[in-house]
Design a protein around this motif. Structure first.
Motif, short mmCIF file in Angstrom:
data_model
loop_
_atom_site.label_atom_id
_atom_site.label_comp_id
_atom_site.label_asym_id
_atom_site.label_seq_id
_atom_site.Cartn_x
_atom_site.Cartn_y
_atom_site.Cartn_z
N ARG A 195 -6.51 3.42 -2.51
CA ARG A 195 -5.38 2.52 -2.72
C ARG A 195 -4.10 3.10 -2.13
O ARG A 195 -3.29 2.40 -1.51
CB ARG A 195 -5.19 2.27 -4.22
N SER A 196 -3.91 4.41 -2.27
CA SER A 196 -2.73 5.06 -1.71
C SER A 196 -2.80 5.13 -0.19
O SER A 196 -1.76 5.10 0.49
CB SER A 196 -2.57 6.47 -2.29
N ASP A 197 -4.02 5.22 0.36
CA ASP A 197 -4.19 5.15 1.81
C ASP A 197 -3.60 3.85 2.34
O ASP A 197 -2.93 3.83 3.38
CB ASP A 197 -5.67 5.23 2.19
N GLN A 198 -3.87 2.75 1.65
CA GLN A 198 -3.36 1.45 2.06
C GLN A 198 -1.83 1.42 1.97
O GLN A 198 -1.15 0.88 2.84
CB GLN A 198 -3.95 0.34 1.21
N LEU A 237 3.48 1.57 4.79
CA LEU A 237 4.75 2.23 5.08
C LEU A 237 4.91 2.47 6.58
O LEU A 237 6.00 2.24 7.14
CB LEU A 237 4.84 3.57 4.34
N VAL A 238 3.84 2.92 7.22
CA VAL A 238 3.92 3.19 8.65
C VAL A 238 4.09 1.90 9.44
O VAL A 238 4.90 1.84 10.38
CB VAL A 238 2.67 3.96 9.14
N ARG A 239 3.36 0.85 9.05
CA ARG A 239 3.52 -0.43 9.76
C ARG A 239 4.95 -0.93 9.66
O ARG A 239 5.51 -1.43 10.64
CB ARG A 239 2.56 -1.47 9.16
N LYS A 240 5.56 -0.81 8.49
CA LYS A 240 6.94 -1.25 8.31
C LYS A 240 7.89 -0.42 9.17
O LYS A 240 8.83 -0.95 9.78
CB LYS A 240 7.33 -1.16 6.83
N HIS A 241 7.63 0.89 9.21
CA HIS A 241 8.45 1.78 10.04
C HIS A 241 8.35 1.40 11.51
O HIS A 241 9.37 1.32 12.22
CB HIS A 241 7.98 3.22 9.83
N LEU A 242 7.13 1.12 11.99
CA LEU A 242 6.94 0.75 13.38
C LEU A 242 7.58 -0.61 13.68
O LEU A 242 8.18 -0.81 14.74
CB LEU A 242 5.44 0.72 13.72
N ALA A 254 5.75 6.96 15.42
CA ALA A 254 4.97 7.83 14.54
C ALA A 254 3.93 8.59 15.35
O ALA A 254 3.26 8.01 16.22
CB ALA A 254 4.29 7.03 13.44
N ILE A 255 3.82 9.89 15.09
CA ILE A 255 2.78 10.74 15.68
C ILE A 255 2.11 11.47 14.52
O ILE A 255 2.78 12.18 13.76
CB ILE A 255 3.37 11.74 16.68
N ALA A 256 0.80 11.27 14.35
CA ALA A 256 0.09 11.82 13.21
C ALA A 256 -1.16 12.57 13.64
O ALA A 256 -1.90 12.10 14.51
CB ALA A 256 -0.29 10.71 12.23
N ALA A 257 -1.37 13.74 13.06
CA ALA A 257 -2.61 14.49 13.26
C ALA A 257 -3.48 14.29 12.04
O ALA A 257 -3.02 14.44 10.91
CB ALA A 257 -2.30 15.98 13.45
N THR A 258 -4.75 13.95 12.25
CA THR A 258 -5.59 13.62 11.12
C THR A 258 -7.07 13.73 11.45
O THR A 258 -7.47 13.63 12.63
CB THR A 258 -5.30 12.18 10.63
N HIS A 259 -7.89 13.95 10.42
CA HIS A 259 -9.34 13.88 10.54
C HIS A 259 -9.86 12.50 10.16
O HIS A 259 -11.02 12.19 10.41
CB HIS A 259 -10.00 14.91 9.60
N GLN A 260 -9.01 11.69 9.54
CA GLN A 260 -9.46 10.43 8.96
C GLN A 260 -8.74 9.25 9.59
O GLN A 260 -7.57 9.35 9.98
CB GLN A 260 -9.18 10.42 7.46
N PRO A 261 -9.43 8.09 9.69
CA PRO A 261 -8.74 6.87 10.12
C PRO A 261 -7.60 6.56 9.16
O PRO A 261 -7.71 6.77 7.95
CB PRO A 261 -9.85 5.80 10.03
N LEU A 262 -6.49 6.09 9.70
CA LEU A 262 -5.29 5.86 8.88
C LEU A 262 -5.05 4.38 8.59
O LEU A 262 -4.02 4.03 8.02
CB LEU A 262 -4.07 6.46 9.58
#
Length: 216
Positions: free
Chosen positions: A164-167, A172-177, A183-191
């Motif tokens: 739920r927090s992932d969503q 938040l990122v969509r609103k920022h964009l 946004a530049i993010a490093a991750t192992h997981q789909p965001l």
């Protein structure tokens, strides 16, 4: 506004982690950096944030008129650690960051509004250390909101978050964009973001440039 990396080379100790890294991220765009453990994702993020020096190459943030902008004043960096004092109240931590990273035009929401935006209304009075790991990470994300900066540099931003927090994070990122941010993010997981650029670091001496692939 554009963030541009050109022929970046980074190392850990005597080992070169990556070289010839290049990409461009413009307003409303996100770049996802992927790769196995040890490939240099965190090192690259720290170089972009100005916390580490690159062996060679450069990373610049340009305003709409082409003027170079200082990364330290126009970017938020969120690392593995939440950068909050456990003994201070949640509101005190966020108020500190709002003052410390304030912008000249005073943009950004209040601490209470930021706490509400990450779904934790009612915790402002609690010491940060009282919160669960997931709640602490959500408050760390709230720090991005109390002072508005166009470039978000995020290292494993969804660590410790539930689905739920992932969503919530993706929203938040969509609103920022949508507001013209980057946004530049490093991750192992789909965001949970659509139509993003991707940059894969394959390991020692990896060389890469960003692609326009979509990660859903």
């Amino acid at each position: 506004m554009q963030a541009v990396a050109t022929k970046l080379k980074g190392r850990r100790g005597d080992s070169v982690l990556f070289e010839d890294i290049g990409f461009t991220v413009g307003r409303g765009e996100a770049l996802i950096i992927t790769g196995p453990n040890g490939s240099g994702k965190s090192t690259l993020l720290r170089i972009l944030a100005g916390l580490l020096a690159a062996d060679s190459g450069e990373f610049l943030l340009h305003g709409d008129d082409g003027t170079a902008l200082p990364i330290s004043e126009f970017a938020h960096y969120l690392g593995h650690r939440n950068a909050m004092k456990r003994e201070l109240k949640v509101s005190e931590n966020l108020d500190f960051w709002k003052r410390f990273q304030r912008s000249e035009n005073g943009e950004g929401v209040s601490s209470d509004e930021a706490i509400e935006a990450v779904g934790l209304t009612g915790v402002a009075h609690l010491p940060f250390g009282y919160l669960s790991a997931g709640q602490q990470r959500r408050i760390a994300l709230a720090r991005l909101l109390v002072c508005k900066r166009p470039l978000w540099l995020l290292d494993e931003p969804t660590a410790a978050l539930d689905r739920r927090s992932d969503q919530m994070f993706a929203d938040l990122v969509r609103k920022h964009l949508a507001s013209g941010g980057l946004a530049i993010a490093a991750t192992h997981q789909p965001l949970g973001l659509e139509n993003v650029k991707t940059l894969e670091l394959s390991g020692i001496h990896s060389a890469a440039s960003a692609s326009g692939e979509t990660w859903t």
